[in-house]
Motif scaffolding. Structure first.
Motif, PDB file in Angstrom:
ATOM      1  N   UNK A 167       0.861  -1.275   0.070  1.00  0.00           N
ATOM      2  CA  UNK A 167      -0.013   0.034   0.139  1.00  0.00           C
ATOM      3  C   UNK A 167       0.947   1.217   0.088  1.00  0.00           C
ATOM      4  N   UNK A 168       0.705   2.325  -1.009  1.00  0.00           N
ATOM      5  CA  UNK A 168       1.431   3.392  -0.987  1.00  0.00           C
ATOM      6  C   UNK A 168       0.659   4.385  -1.889  1.00  0.00           C
ATOM      7  N   UNK A 169       1.376   5.492  -2.280  1.00  0.00           N
ATOM      8  CA  UNK A 169       0.733   6.452  -3.100  1.00  0.00           C
ATOM      9  C   UNK A 169       0.779   6.187  -4.431  1.00  0.00           C
ATOM     10  N   UNK A 170       1.542   5.420  -5.044  1.00  0.00           N
ATOM     11  CA  UNK A 170       1.496   4.912  -6.297  1.00  0.00           C
ATOM     12  C   UNK A 170       1.682   3.632  -6.518  1.00  0.00           C
ATOM     13  N   UNK A 171       1.338   3.330  -7.956  1.00  0.00           N
ATOM     14  CA  UNK A 171       1.442   1.956  -8.213  1.00  0.00           C
ATOM     15  C   UNK A 171       2.955   1.228  -8.060  1.00  0.00           C
ATOM     16  N   UNK A 172       3.858   2.006  -8.518  1.00  0.00           N
ATOM     17  CA  UNK A 172       5.201   1.492  -8.512  1.00  0.00           C
ATOM     18  C   UNK A 172       5.550   1.075  -6.816  1.00  0.00           C
ATOM     19  N   UNK A 173       5.249   2.106  -5.979  1.00  0.00           N
ATOM     20  CA  UNK A 173       5.395   1.814  -4.506  1.00  0.00           C
ATOM     21  C   UNK A 173       4.515   0.475  -4.065  1.00  0.00           C
ATOM     22  N   UNK A 174       3.191   0.502  -4.373  1.00  0.00           N
ATOM     23  CA  UNK A 174       2.380  -0.538  -4.047  1.00  0.00           C
ATOM     24  C   UNK A 174       3.118  -1.774  -4.139  1.00  0.00           C
ATOM     25  N   UNK A 175       3.600  -1.907  -5.610  1.00  0.00           N
ATOM     26  CA  UNK A 175       4.040  -3.142  -6.201  1.00  0.00           C
ATOM     27  C   UNK A 175       5.245  -3.579  -5.435  1.00  0.00           C
ATOM     28  N   UNK A 176       6.284  -2.659  -5.316  1.00  0.00           N
ATOM     29  CA  UNK A 176       7.421  -3.113  -4.628  1.00  0.00           C
ATOM     30  C   UNK A 176       7.133  -3.505  -3.037  1.00  0.00           C
ATOM     31  N   UNK A 177       6.406  -2.625  -2.672  1.00  0.00           N
ATOM     32  CA  UNK A 177       5.941  -3.085  -1.177  1.00  0.00           C
ATOM     33  C   UNK A 177       5.252  -4.373  -0.982  1.00  0.00           C
ATOM     34  N   UNK A 178       4.487  -4.694  -2.063  1.00  0.00           N
ATOM     35  CA  UNK A 178       3.850  -5.865  -1.922  1.00  0.00           C
ATOM     36  C   UNK A 178       4.858  -7.154  -1.817  1.00  0.00           C
ATOM     37  N   UNK A 179       5.961  -6.837  -2.301  1.00  0.00           N
ATOM     38  CA  UNK A 179       7.103  -8.056  -2.458  1.00  0.00           C
ATOM     39  C   UNK A 179       7.942  -8.272  -0.957  1.00  0.00           C
ATOM     40  N   UNK A 180       7.584  -7.119  -0.171  1.00  0.00           N
ATOM     41  CA  UNK A 180       8.360  -6.838   0.994  1.00  0.00           C
ATOM     42  C   UNK A 180       8.194  -7.993   2.212  1.00  0.00           C
ATOM     43  N   UNK A 181       7.094  -8.638   2.191  1.00  0.00           N
ATOM     44  CA  UNK A 181       6.690  -9.300   3.231  1.00  0.00           C
ATOM     45  C   UNK A 181       5.853 -10.296   3.139  1.00  0.00           C
TER      46      UNK A 181
END
Length: 436
Positions: A167-181
């Motif tokens: 979850x973030x303010x942009x698609x790129x942040x959301x995509x990258x964050x989804x892989x973190x945990x």
């Protein structure tokens, strides 16, 4: 649950404490839902005895198959998606193998997407197991995006599978964050924390920076997303060309791409690999008929007709050649498509040459200019004169479409398809076109 905090530290907070610790969200909120080991998870759901055991969904190790996906138990042995099945078998000989049940995966995917659509109409499905959702708070719905994401994750879990969410303010942040945990994680990057979250990550973590670009960046001493964001514009242009500034914005978490319910379709295609190389023209033509039939049906399902057809051949030595041809008028008729592909075959293949893969594509919709992305383009020629009449073709397409709509894609099979299916690797991809 993982949060990127204002003190530049990462904190893990129990989900039942989120409401008390949540701060107000300021700005756009985009989440990316990624179903965990989706195919394998569905198989474990449907086969309780497989739960907790290594499960691999993919093609045969004895027929050049590849791994479509695998359970986390199999990943512990080093098995990964897209790995050669033979390699996966060596790494995890005790794994349970299944070729997959794709109608079941489609059914489960539709249930997950329905949950997301019930929370927001602004959804963009990326593949059968992945979708973006805009859950920006509004005056009419001020609920915290974190709470919405948690509720979606809980509802998905009630279906019997799990997901990870960024979850973030942009698609790129959301995509990258989804892989973190992963698996079963939620990673929240609050507004204003995007650059700090992305900066230390390796360039491989950003969608759009593939292995070639990673290697070029490394030549300039750039290995992290923060270094990409701070790089000299000339360096970025040398690596990314016209997309240089867009990639810098992604690495800063400042990209402005919104949720699109449906990107314009540029090509509808299908390709199949063979367990044993094809060397006879009759077998290759049967394969051409099979991929053309799949493409024709997909075109009709999407309400599209195209006026450029392309043929792709991969040989036993893994070299690839392709050709494309402009048609006098748009079509979604697989008989016409296959006839033109057969007329192109002689320019790509000579008797005795071993063929490993055959692919077909149709493009140039709505009168758009053709894209010259093949090895060469053939001039328009008349297709095979032995085609059934237009009325016969229309009746046959209508009848087979009706049967397949009601009973499934394999309810009707022609001789060409049965001949080809006997020689498939059993592998499949997560291309969204295969699941819609």
């Amino acid at each position: 649950m993982r949060f990127e905090q204002d003190n530049n530290e990462t904190a893990f907070v129990p989900q039942d404490m989120v409401q008390a610790n949540d701060s107000s969200w300021n700005g756009r909120a985009i989440m990316l839902l990624d179903l965990d080991a989706f195919f394998a998870s569905v198989e474990q759901l449907d086969h309780p005895a497989w739960r907790g055991k290594p499960v691999i969904v993919g093609g045969s190790a004895d027929a050049r198959g590849v791994v479509s996906t695998c359970s986390y138990e199999a990943r512990a042995f080093g098995v990964r998606s897209a790995m050669a099945a033979a390699t996966a078998r060596r790494l995890c000989p005790q794994a349970i193998w299944t070729p997959g049940h794709f109608s079941r995966y489609r059914e489960m995917s539709r249930q997950v997407m329905a949950i997301m659509e019930s929370e927001s109409p602004f959804i963009q499905q990326v593949s059968v197991d992945e979708a973006f959702l805009d859950i920006t708070p509004t005056a009419h719905r001020p609920e915290s995006p974190v709470s919405v994401a948690m509720r979606i994750q809980r509802r998905v879990h009630e279906l019997g599978v799990t997901c990870s969410i960024g979850l973030g303010v942009s698609k790129a942040v959301a995509k990258t964050a989804s892989e973190a945990d992963k698996p079963r994680g939620i990673t929240v990057v609050y507004p204003g924390r995007e650059a700090a979250f992305l900066a230390p990550l390796p360039t491989s973590r950003m969608s759009g920076i593939g292995p070639v670009a990673q290697a070029h960046l490394k030549d300039f001493g750039i290995t992290t997303l923060g270094q990409v964001a701070a790089a000299d514009p000339d360096v970025l242009r040398r690596v990314f060309g016209k997309n240089a500034e867009a990639m810098r914005a992604r690495c800063l978490g400042a990209d402005t791409d919104g949720i699109s319910a449906g990107e314009p379709v540029k090509q509808v295609s299908n390709e199949i690999s063979f367990a044993h190389d094809l060397t006879e023209r009759a077998d290759i033509e049967a394969a051409i008929g099979t991929v053309a039939a799949k493409v024709g049906r997909r075109l009709r399902l999407k309400g599209l007709s195209g006026s450029t057809v392309s043929l792709k051949i991969r040989y036993a030595n893994l070299n690839v050649r392709s050709a494309q041809k402009r048609l006098p008028e748009p079509t979604n008729d697989e008989y016409v498509i296959a006839a033109h592909l057969r007329s192109m075959l002689g320019d790509l293949w000579h008797p005795g040459t071993a063929v490993r893969l055959v692919g077909c594509g149709v493009s140039r919709f709505d009168g758009e200019a053709p894209v010259q992305d093949s090895l060469f383009e053939l001039e328009d020629e008349a297709p095979d004169a032995s085609l059934p009449s237009e009325e016969q073709r229309e009746n046959l397409k209508t009848a087979t479409d009706m049967v397949r709509d009601r009973f499934g894609e394999y309810a009707v099979q022609f001789g060409r398809e049965m001949r080809t299916r006997q020689n498939l690797t059993g592998s499949s991809s997560k291309n969204p076109a295969d699941y819609k």
